[in-house]
Write a protein that holds these residues in place. Sequence first.
Motif, PDB file in Angstrom:
ATOM      1  N   GLU A  50      12.356  -5.248   1.132  1.00  0.00           N
ATOM      2  CA  GLU A  50      13.037  -4.179   0.408  1.00  0.00           C
ATOM      3  C   GLU A  50      12.229  -2.883   0.411  1.00  0.00           C
ATOM      4  OE1 GLU A  50      14.587  -5.132  -3.417  1.00  0.00           O
ATOM      5  OE2 GLU A  50      15.886  -6.721  -2.630  1.00  0.00           O
ATOM      6  N   THR A  51      12.939  -1.767   0.261  1.00  0.00           N
ATOM      7  CA  THR A  51      12.293  -0.470   0.088  1.00  0.00           C
ATOM      8  C   THR A  51      11.816  -0.375  -1.350  1.00  0.00           C
ATOM      9  OG1 THR A  51      13.760   0.549   1.718  1.00  0.00           O
ATOM     10  CG2 THR A  51      12.605   2.027   0.201  1.00  0.00           C
ATOM     11  N   VAL A  52      10.541  -0.093  -1.542  1.00  0.00           N
ATOM     12  CA  VAL A  52       9.958  -0.035  -2.881  1.00  0.00           C
ATOM     13  C   VAL A  52       9.241   1.291  -3.070  1.00  0.00           C
ATOM     14  CG1 VAL A  52       8.270  -1.058  -4.455  1.00  0.00           C
ATOM     15  CG2 VAL A  52       9.659  -2.547  -3.000  1.00  0.00           C
ATOM     16  N   PHE A  53       9.549   1.977  -4.178  1.00  0.00           N
ATOM     17  CA  PHE A  53       8.781   3.171  -4.517  1.00  0.00           C
ATOM     18  C   PHE A  53       8.641   3.283  -6.025  1.00  0.00           C
ATOM     19  CE2 PHE A  53      12.961   5.105  -5.031  1.00  0.00           C
ATOM     20  CZ  PHE A  53      12.782   6.158  -5.926  1.00  0.00           C
ATOM     21  N   ALA A  54       7.635   4.039  -6.428  1.00  0.00           N
ATOM     22  CA  ALA A  54       7.388   4.304  -7.843  1.00  0.00           C
ATOM     23  C   ALA A  54       7.442   5.806  -8.070  1.00  0.00           C
ATOM     24  CB  ALA A  54       6.029   3.754  -8.265  1.00  0.00           C
ATOM     25  N   PHE A  55       7.977   6.200  -9.215  1.00  0.00           N
ATOM     26  CA  PHE A  55       8.016   7.607  -9.590  1.00  0.00           C
ATOM     27  C   PHE A  55       7.218   7.791 -10.875  1.00  0.00           C
ATOM     28  CE2 PHE A  55      10.235  11.005 -12.082  1.00  0.00           C
ATOM     29  CZ  PHE A  55       9.660  12.069 -11.385  1.00  0.00           C
ATOM     30  N   LEU A  56       6.226   8.678 -10.835  1.00  0.00           N
ATOM     31  CA  LEU A  56       5.367   8.921 -11.996  1.00  0.00           C
ATOM     32  C   LEU A  56       6.045   9.952 -12.900  1.00  0.00           C
ATOM     33  CD1 LEU A  56       1.840   9.011 -10.301  1.00  0.00           C
ATOM     34  CD2 LEU A  56       3.292   7.062 -10.888  1.00  0.00           C
ATOM     35  N   ILE A  57       6.673   9.455 -13.951  1.00  0.00           N
ATOM     36  CA  ILE A  57       7.434  10.314 -14.866  1.00  0.00           C
ATOM     37  C   ILE A  57       6.510  11.193 -15.691  1.00  0.00           C
ATOM     38  CG2 ILE A  57       9.038  10.318 -16.818  1.00  0.00           C
ATOM     39  CD1 ILE A  57      10.066   7.596 -15.822  1.00  0.00           C
ATOM     40  N   LEU A  66       5.884   5.864  -1.952  1.00  0.00           N
ATOM     41  CA  LEU A  66       6.570   4.855  -1.148  1.00  0.00           C
ATOM     42  C   LEU A  66       5.555   3.829  -0.680  1.00  0.00           C
ATOM     43  CD1 LEU A  66       9.216   3.981   0.342  1.00  0.00           C
ATOM     44  CD2 LEU A  66       8.404   5.358   2.277  1.00  0.00           C
ATOM     45  N   PHE A  67       5.922   2.559  -0.809  1.00  0.00           N
ATOM     46  CA  PHE A  67       4.985   1.489  -0.497  1.00  0.00           C
ATOM     47  C   PHE A  67       5.330   0.773   0.805  1.00  0.00           C
ATOM     48  CE2 PHE A  67       4.461   2.162  -5.003  1.00  0.00           C
ATOM     49  CZ  PHE A  67       3.099   1.974  -5.217  1.00  0.00           C
ATOM     50  N   SER A  68       4.313   0.196   1.418  1.00  0.00           N
ATOM     51  CA  SER A  68       4.468  -0.598   2.623  1.00  0.00           C
ATOM     52  C   SER A  68       5.086  -1.949   2.283  1.00  0.00           C
ATOM     53  CB  SER A  68       3.094  -0.821   3.276  1.00  0.00           C
ATOM     54  OG  SER A  68       2.280  -1.633   2.420  1.00  0.00           O
ATOM     55  N   GLU A  69       5.291  -2.779   3.307  1.00  0.00           N
ATOM     56  CA  GLU A  69       5.786  -4.132   3.084  1.00  0.00           C
ATOM     57  C   GLU A  69       4.732  -4.934   2.309  1.00  0.00           C
ATOM     58  OE1 GLU A  69       7.857  -6.698   2.343  1.00  0.00           O
ATOM     59  OE2 GLU A  69       9.000  -5.772   3.967  1.00  0.00           O
ATOM     60  N   GLY A  70       5.185  -5.893   1.521  1.00  0.00           N
ATOM     61  CA  GLY A  70       4.275  -6.718   0.738  1.00  0.00           C
ATOM     62  C   GLY A  70       5.027  -7.447  -0.354  1.00  0.00           C
ATOM     63  N   LYS A 117       0.833  -1.192   0.000  1.00  0.00           N
ATOM     64  CA  LYS A 117       0.000   0.000   0.000  1.00  0.00           C
ATOM     65  C   LYS A 117       0.876   1.254   0.000  1.00  0.00           C
ATOM     66  CE  LYS A 117      -3.625  -2.316   2.670  1.00  0.00           C
ATOM     67  NZ  LYS A 117      -4.426  -2.289   3.934  1.00  0.00           N
ATOM     68  N   VAL A 118       0.331   2.342  -0.511  1.00  0.00           N
ATOM     69  CA  VAL A 118       1.047   3.612  -0.507  1.00  0.00           C
ATOM     70  C   VAL A 118       1.044   4.170   0.918  1.00  0.00           C
ATOM     71  CG1 VAL A 118       1.126   5.982  -1.374  1.00  0.00           C
ATOM     72  CG2 VAL A 118       0.450   4.113  -2.899  1.00  0.00           C
ATOM     73  N   ILE A 119       2.238   4.419   1.471  1.00  0.00           N
ATOM     74  CA  ILE A 119       2.336   4.937   2.831  1.00  0.00           C
ATOM     75  C   ILE A 119       2.919   6.353   2.890  1.00  0.00           C
ATOM     76  CG2 ILE A 119       2.440   2.689   3.951  1.00  0.00           C
ATOM     77  CD1 ILE A 119       5.495   2.985   4.062  1.00  0.00           C
ATOM     78  N   GLN A 120       3.501   6.807   1.787  1.00  0.00           N
ATOM     79  CA  GLN A 120       4.011   8.178   1.746  1.00  0.00           C
ATOM     80  C   GLN A 120       4.048   8.660   0.307  1.00  0.00           C
ATOM     81  OE1 GLN A 120       7.715   8.814   3.847  1.00  0.00           O
ATOM     82  NE2 GLN A 120       8.042  10.839   2.995  1.00  0.00           N
ATOM     83  N   VAL A 121       3.683   9.915   0.104  1.00  0.00           N
ATOM     84  CA  VAL A 121       3.702  10.532  -1.224  1.00  0.00           C
ATOM     85  C   VAL A 121       4.601  11.765  -1.164  1.00  0.00           C
ATOM     86  CG1 VAL A 121       2.353  11.565  -3.077  1.00  0.00           C
ATOM     87  CG2 VAL A 121       1.344   9.750  -1.660  1.00  0.00           C
ATOM     88  N   VAL A 122       5.559  11.835  -2.068  1.00  0.00           N
ATOM     89  CA  VAL A 122       6.440  13.003  -2.153  1.00  0.00           C
ATOM     90  C   VAL A 122       6.230  13.640  -3.520  1.00  0.00           C
ATOM     91  CG1 VAL A 122       8.792  13.865  -2.042  1.00  0.00           C
ATOM     92  CG2 VAL A 122       8.131  11.871  -0.670  1.00  0.00           C
ATOM     93  N   GLN A 123       5.669  14.832  -3.511  1.00  0.00           N
ATOM     94  CA  GLN A 123       5.449  15.550  -4.767  1.00  0.00           C
ATOM     95  C   GLN A 123       6.698  16.330  -5.138  1.00  0.00           C
ATOM     96  OE1 GLN A 123       2.536  15.407  -6.754  1.00  0.00           O
ATOM     97  NE2 GLN A 123       3.964  16.351  -8.208  1.00  0.00           N
ATOM     98  N   GLY A 124       7.209  16.111  -6.338  1.00  0.00           N
ATOM     99  CA  GLY A 124       8.402  16.808  -6.775  1.00  0.00           C
ATOM    100  C   GLY A 124       8.199  18.315  -6.808  1.00  0.00           C
TER     101      GLY A 124
END
Length: 280
Positions: A192-199, A217-221, A5-12
Amino acid sequence: MKERKVIQVVQGARAVDGAGVHLTRVLSHSTVKAFDPFLMLDSFDSENPQDYIKGFPMHPHRGIETVTYLVEGLIEHQDSLGNKGAIESGCSQWMTGGSGILHQEMPQACERMLGFQLWLNLPRSEKMTEPKYFEIRKEDIPLYKGDGFNVGVISGSYEGVKGADPHHIQAMILDVAVDAEKSVKVPTPKGETVFAFLIEGQGKVAGAVYKEKSALLFSEGEYIEMTAAEKPLRLAVFSAPPLNEPIAWGGPIVMNTEEELQQAFDDLKEGSFIKALPQL
């Protein structure tokens, strides 16, 4: 399988770096703990060469790796190891700063500059490793074609398709393109630390819509799932084991202690930062 699940959002946010390069800074000092071992993420997206043509003149790095990837564009580079070359559309450069390197990155005028640079922390035991880099050409990035999506495997693997093997941090980096209103599922290693960046474009996770140029940033899973909104989506997915080590960060140098950081700057001042200065 458990979905992350998404646990943190960082807007550029817009920033200026180098000799006057306009970019979007996504990850930086305030996110290092949560996104460990990912230190910094800068996004480039411009059709105006004046935004980036002044580039990043010769500067030092120690204790980190930089990963540059261009969806579109051209960046010429040169370093204190005597290397010269270019990063072209669809290509990546993975550089290990290690014990110390000087390099420059000079974007060239083109129709569009679109991509990112990621800083990866090096573990304490490898911070002073020998500087080096390897290029990942477009033909070396295998493509997995799914139902309404494509996954370019820059490093790591996706559904049995294998990309480059990093020298140090075993990070998975994927370039993912998703058709409008289609979805992609990405298996992720446990712990592992997993995140996605929306290009480019907006993405949906569990029904929530996230904006372009944001890092999720995503939670464990065991996997993440992303859906493109009404328009196609381009995103990068990153995964790597956290280091859980102290960080002392000063400009382009990242060490474990303030003493090590000061030593790096002393080495720069005394001329002992690298074995040989570049011949420019």
